[in-house]
Scaffold this motif. Structure first.
Motif, mmCIF file in Angstrom:
data_model
loop_
_atom_site.group_PDB
_atom_site.id
_atom_site.type_symbol
_atom_site.label_atom_id
_atom_site.label_comp_id
_atom_site.label_asym_id
_atom_site.label_seq_id
_atom_site.Cartn_x
_atom_site.Cartn_y
_atom_site.Cartn_z
ATOM 1 N N SER A 52 -11.349 5.616 -0.995
ATOM 2 C CA SER A 52 -9.891 5.508 -0.874
ATOM 3 C C SER A 52 -9.506 4.545 0.232
ATOM 4 O O SER A 52 -10.205 4.435 1.253
ATOM 5 N N TYR A 53 -8.385 3.826 0.063
ATOM 6 C CA TYR A 53 -7.935 3.047 1.192
ATOM 7 C C TYR A 53 -7.337 3.938 2.263
ATOM 8 O O TYR A 53 -7.107 5.125 2.046
ATOM 9 N N LYS A 54 -7.159 3.364 3.448
ATOM 10 C CA LYS A 54 -7.009 4.162 4.669
ATOM 11 C C LYS A 54 -5.606 4.096 5.246
ATOM 12 O O LYS A 54 -4.877 3.116 5.057
ATOM 13 N N SER A 73 0.862 -1.175 0.000
ATOM 14 C CA SER A 73 0.000 0.000 0.000
ATOM 15 C C SER A 73 0.899 1.225 0.000
ATOM 16 O O SER A 73 2.041 1.174 0.461
ATOM 17 N N TYR A 74 0.379 2.328 -0.544
ATOM 18 C CA TYR A 74 1.134 3.588 -0.581
ATOM 19 C C TYR A 74 0.266 4.627 0.124
ATOM 20 O O TYR A 74 -0.663 5.190 -0.460
ATOM 21 N N ILE A 75 0.560 4.840 1.409
ATOM 22 C CA ILE A 75 -0.313 5.658 2.243
ATOM 23 C C ILE A 75 0.518 6.615 3.094
ATOM 24 O O ILE A 75 1.697 6.370 3.352
ATOM 25 N N TYR A 131 -4.513 18.980 0.501
ATOM 26 C CA TYR A 131 -5.278 17.807 0.914
ATOM 27 C C TYR A 131 -6.430 18.212 1.834
ATOM 28 O O TYR A 131 -6.394 19.277 2.477
ATOM 29 N N LYS A 132 -7.407 17.344 1.918
ATOM 30 C CA LYS A 132 -8.554 17.561 2.808
ATOM 31 C C LYS A 132 -8.068 17.695 4.256
ATOM 32 O O LYS A 132 -7.180 16.958 4.694
ATOM 33 N N THR A 133 -8.643 18.652 4.976
ATOM 34 C CA THR A 133 -8.304 18.833 6.388
ATOM 35 C C THR A 133 -9.207 17.950 7.250
ATOM 36 O O THR A 133 -10.435 18.008 7.136
ATOM 37 N N TYR A 177 -6.324 9.064 -0.001
ATOM 38 C CA TYR A 177 -6.444 9.878 -1.222
ATOM 39 C C TYR A 177 -7.775 10.615 -1.230
ATOM 40 O O TYR A 177 -8.801 10.067 -0.828
ATOM 41 N N ASP A 178 -7.747 11.859 -1.685
ATOM 42 C CA ASP A 178 -8.957 12.658 -1.838
ATOM 43 C C ASP A 178 -9.612 12.369 -3.179
ATOM 44 O O ASP A 178 -8.951 11.945 -4.131
#
Length: 639
Positions: free
Chosen positions: A609-611, A75-77, A203-205, A627-628
């Motif tokens: 999106s994955y977490k 995963s890339y998180i 990015y989303k806050t 991801y947004d």
């Protein structure tokens, strides 16, 4: 201009030998023949994934993140600092030190953490021709740093480009980027590449305990490469300012959390002798890091581990500035006969960690205090001596055996020396014209980084991580289909693990990996790629262990279409259930002509999106989208 060159080259070919074929067929032949990846794929080097120049263009892969977010078995998180990380399936989003990233043949991992993603997680791909990813330790000729996965970004060939490209992108989250790339030959044996990029990710806050959590970032990247006969000189620059998400906060709601990082390197490589078999390289890297973190002491304060003690002293503010340097001297020689290729070499590396400031403020039972932790950091230099040999021997035309050995000797300031071997033996066999198998047995290790040593209560006792494993891959190719079946087994011992009391070595962990991939090439410009994987590990699951993706690459006349659906299974962290996710991305490019295009790309369209999971104390768990959902539009012009 590159498109013009392609067209002129094709017209020349038409007028000479292929006058009876149509122009589309000839253009395809030209571009396929010029693809650099066709010259760098060698089966015995490992289990590799190649993303070609054409793939990158159709995918609208603007940054490295666009490639790594669908990488199999991973995963890339974002981690606690908001930095996107590759993590092996099932493991938490920590700070991994076993991944290596190269730009051409230069490794750009952080000197402090040995991790490449702090600056390069969203590295722009405007100057990149193609990408190779090696699963597993890989051959020492790929990169002689100990690792479990290697990513190699190959820059564009100026002789083939001969053009100037400008590109601008805007997205619905008010992010943007623009870039300028110029690459061309000056004379027959002199050429250059220059590329400059600036971008902003908004990015989303998120909010936790009513406090905002941000990870916005601003970045500037630049590269200049000069080729002069058989000498290559490269300058590279990177700077990233980011809101550092949770950062060092003990809970998941910091009051201040931001970092500024920049990296510069210069590298000189020369190929010597008539057959270019002697390679010499010298390079110099400079990293600068700043960070500021604050969190109320009555909310747990922040982790400044050398002084953090909840019963008597709780740091609530920390400011750090450090300068890091790396010097590399490398030489190798290759000896070739009809059936054998032997590569021998040696390198010497110096890594220096100069902590300029490490100031803290803290709450104590007797009142407030302040100080510096510089005096705790007395192991700021490593000298690494390396010798290696690698041999490929063709038993016959269908079978090749492979052996590489590498010996590392680390001389560390105020710490015990490290002496370790890396060994890798492999076999590649073409059973039939359409079926081949390759297998490897590997023994490797990962040394503790400066960062992991600093986070340890007993740095002298912190051991290297040791790994051994076996991997095998069967590949069947016929007509338009390619099937790959991969199995891997690894046993990792003395893993370096982060705890509230600092880094420690953890027990051994076995894991089994399975992956199946199917590619159907409808035409040279149209294909479908499907993969599915499963990881079996004997530990708590902190991320998905089962997943896959389906990708569709299509090019019709003036239109390029791309679609991908990335699946990751759900899992549970303590009492928190995380559902399965379906990340859908679709891209469209309309080419007005071969020099001007407009593009649109929708990301995370299903809002699934994955977490990433962040932990706080006591007993806090935060779950956030990696991801947004957004739409990006852009324009590219080639001169």
């Amino acid at each position: 201009m590159k498109k013009v060159v392609v067209l002129l080259a094709s017209i020349f070919i038409i007028n000479t030998t292929f006058a009876q074929e149509d122009i589309t067929t000839l253009l395809d032949k030209y571009e396929e023949a010029a693809d650099l990846s066709n010259r760098t794929k060698v089966e015995s080097l490992g289990h590799y994934i190649t993303i070609t120049r054409k793939d990158l263009e159709i995918m609208q892969a603007n940054t490295l993140s666009d490639i790594l977010k669908s990488l199999k078995l991973h995963s890339y998180i974002p981690n606690t600092f908001g930095v996107y990380q590759l993590i092996a399936a099932g493991l938490p989003a920590g700070l991994n030190t076993s991944y290596r990233l190269f730009i051409d043949d230069h490794e750009v991992s952080s000197i402090h953490t040995d991790n490449p993603f702090l600056l390069y997680d969203n590295y722009p791909l405007d100057a990149i021709d193609h990408i190779e990813i090696y699963l597993g330790a890989g051959a020492v000729r790929i990169g002689n740093e100990p690792s479990i996965l290697i990513i190699k970004l190959y820059t564009k060939d100026p002789k083939r480009e001969n053009s100037t490209t400008i590109k601008g992108l805007l997205d619905t989250r008010k992010g943007y980027s623009y870039s300028f790339t110029d690459a061309r030959p000056i004379k027959e044996n002199i050429s250059y590449l220059v590329s400059i990029y600036k971008g902003y990710n908004n990015y989303k806050t998120y909010h936790y305990n009513n406090n905002p959590l941000n990870r916005d970032s601003q970045s500037v990247f630049g590269i200049f490469k000069l080729n002069y006969y058989d000498t290559q000189l490269t300058f590279n620059f990177a700077r990233v300012n980011r809101d550092a998400f949770k950062g060092l906060a003990v809970d998941i709601s910091p009051d201040i959390s931001n970092t500024q990082s920049q990296d510069f390197y210069i590298s000189l490589t020369q190929k010597l002798l008539e057959d270019k078999s002697l390679t010499f390289n010298i390079s110099y890297d400079y990293n600068e890091r700043k960070g500021e973190f604050e969190n109320k002491f009555n909310e747990g304060g922040i982790f400044v581990l050398p002084v953090y003690n909840p019963s008597s002293l709780i740091p609530y503010y920390y400011y750090e500035k450090r300068n890091l340097k790396k010097y590399i001297f490398y030489i190798s020689k290759e000896f070739k006969t009809d059936n054998n290729a032997l590569l021998i070499g040696a390198s010497y590396k110096i890594k220096q960690n100069d902590v300029e400031k490490a100031d803290y403020k803290a709450f104590t039972l007797s009142g407030f205090t302040s100080g510096s932790i510089k005096d705790f950091l007395k192991f700021n230099r490593i000298d690494l001596y390396t010798v290696f040999a690698e041999n490929q021997y063709n038993v016959n035309e269908k079978n090749l055996i492979f052996l590489s050995l590498k010996y590392d000797y680390y001389r560390r300031e105020n710490l015990p020396d490290i002496k370790e071997f890396i060994a890798r033996i492999g076999h590649t066999s073409f059973i039939t014209h359409n079926l081949y198998i390759k297998s490897f047995i590997t023994k490797t290790y990962i040394p503790p980084s400066f960062y992991e040593l600093e986070q340890s209560q007993n740095p002298k006792d912190l051991k290297v991580e040791k790994m051994k494993g076996f991997s095998s891959e069967i590949v069947y190719e016929k007509d338009k289909s390619i099937l790959k079946l991969f199995y891997g087994y690894t046993y990792a011992k003395d893993l370096i693990y982060f705890t509230p009391n600092g880094t420690i070595n953890w027990r051994g962990i076995p894991s089994h990996l399975l992956d199946f991939e199917y590619t159907y090439k409808i035409t040279p410009d149209n294909k479908i790629v499907f993969d599915i994987f499963k990881t079996f590990i004997q530990s708590s699951k902190m991320s998905s262990t089962f997943g896959g993706s389906i990708k569709s690459f299509n090019s019709f006349d003036r239109l390029d279409l791309y679609g991908e659906l990335i699946y990751r299974n759900g899992f549970e962290v303590f009492d928190k259930k995380i559902n399965s996710t379906y990340n859908l991305n679709i891209g469209l490019i309309y080419n007005f002509d071969r020099n001007l295009s407009i593009r649109a790309k929708g990301e995370n369209l299903l809002n699934s999106s994955y977490k990433t999971v962040l932990f706080g104390y006591p007993n806090q768990v935060g779950i956030f989208d990696a991801y947004d959902r957004k739409l990006t539009i852009g324009i590219e012009k080639v001169f």
